[in-house]
Design an enzyme around this catalytic site. Structure first.
Site, PDB file in Angstrom:
ATOM      1  N   ASP A 205       0.805  -1.489  -0.031  1.00  0.00           N
ATOM      2  CA  ASP A 205       0.020  -0.127   0.067  1.00  0.00           C
ATOM      3  C   ASP A 205       0.832   1.361   0.071  1.00  0.00           C
ATOM      4  OD1 ASP A 205      -2.400   1.295  -0.152  1.00  0.00           O
ATOM      5  OD2 ASP A 205      -2.685   1.349   2.153  1.00  0.00           O
ATOM      6  N   SER A 229      -6.813   5.251   0.044  1.00  0.00           N
ATOM      7  CA  SER A 229      -7.058   4.174  -0.915  1.00  0.00           C
ATOM      8  C   SER A 229      -8.725   3.494  -0.751  1.00  0.00           C
ATOM      9  CB  SER A 229      -6.313   2.956  -0.200  1.00  0.00           C
ATOM     10  OG  SER A 229      -5.160   3.053  -0.082  1.00  0.00           O
ATOM     11  N   GLN A 279      -4.660  -0.822  -7.678  1.00  0.00           N
ATOM     12  CA  GLN A 279      -5.320  -0.098  -6.812  1.00  0.00           C
ATOM     13  C   GLN A 279      -6.066   1.181  -7.431  1.00  0.00           C
ATOM     14  OE1 GLN A 279      -3.606   2.911  -3.519  1.00  0.00           O
ATOM     15  NE2 GLN A 279      -3.932   1.062  -2.390  1.00  0.00           N
TER      16      GLN A 279
END
Length: 297
Positions: A205, A229, A279
């Site tokens: 991430d 996110s 993502q």
């Protein structure tokens, strides 16, 4: 093993609090909310703890971030066993704080087996040697950070990250939406593949959605930027070690609708593609005057 790495590994292990239910503590990385990678790694850890005996390896996870998490509250994880087959096992995980879901994840595991094999080649770029780490850069610019997060950003880190041609977050300039980052744990982690997999989920991430900001000359450090996110997927292709250098090759092919889409490929130094990541994240520019009521007629 360093203390900060041991603490992170312990953070990802979780405490069993019932049948297929677990609790994890939270970590403050100086962001506005709980770091999404923490919840990803802990959710994968929770799913792993419900697997039947056997040589199971994660091959994919797909998560949605539903609400921002807080760094002051623990996180509870509830795992639903959807399927235990001969070759594949599937789990659904819900992560909650104070009774409200903050993430939902589907993840799948497979018994290793042989099959067809091909991959994209590793990008031909400079190795990690001689590249300053993000921690070294943070310490160089220590006085630029707000006092509230200064010590957090400049403290020892469990994962060393070295970015080629990094953006100056305090004076960003337009550049292509591409990023290359080397990363590894700061000490040996042992040989449990599940520990390395949960650590990769955690670290995956970092550096993603910020790549989508490159063409727009903005950064997450700006008060008028809201970045978070929204969803996150990881595919585990080959065995990996997080205590050896991995190249994270990231690009962002699209941004629109206040969202940026990013893709990442992770290669070991032998050139093997060990994982892929995708993502989409929120990247919203806020009118601070409108928000505060200033400048209104």
């Amino acid at each position: 093993m360093s203390n900060v790495l041991a603490e992170l590994i312990e953070l990802l292990k979780l405490e069993a609090i019932g049948v297929n239910r677990f609790r994890g503590q939270s970590q403050d990385l100086g962001f506005r909310n709980l770091f999404g990678g923490q919840v990803l790694g802990q959710s994968l850890s929770a799913a792993i703890q419900t697997l039947t005996e056997g040589d199971w390896a994660p091959h994919s996870l797909h998560a949605y971030f539903l609400r921002p998490g807080t760094v002051t509250d623990s996180v509870e994880f509830e795992v639903e066993v959807l399927r235990d087959g001969r070759s594949f096992a599937t789990r659904q995980v819900k992560a909650s704080q104070n009774g409200k879901a903050i993430l939902t994840m589907m993840c799948s595991f497979q018994h290793p087996e042989a099959g067809f094999d091909h991959q994209n080649p590793m990008p031909d770029i400079k190795g990690p040697e001689g590249i300053p780490s993000q921690l070294e850069l943070a310490r160089m610019f220590r006085d630029y950070f707000p006092e509230r997060v200064r010590d957090i950003y400049t403290a020892d880190q469990p994962i060393e990250i070295r970015v080629l041609d990094p953006v100056n977050i305090f004076a960003p300039q337009k550049k292509e939406p591409v990023k290359y980052a080397w990363m590894k744990a700061d000490a040996p982690m042992g040989d449990d593949p599940h520990v390395h997999a949960t650590m990769l989920a955690y670290a995956s991430d970092f550096n993603l959605i910020t790549t989508a900001l490159h063409p727009h000359a903005v950064s997450v450090s700006q008060k008028d930027m809201q970045v978070a996110s929204l969803d996150h997927s990881v595919w585990f292709h080959r065995p990996l070690r997080m205590d050896e250098w991995l190249l994270y090759a990231i690009d962002s092919p699209n941004a629109g609708g206040a969202r940026g889409f990013c893709r990442g490929q992770l290669f070991n130094q032998q050139g093997e593609l060990v994982a892929s990541v995708a993502q989409e994240g929120l990247m919203r520019k806020i009118d601070l005057n409108a928000k505060s009521g200033e400048g209104k007629a």
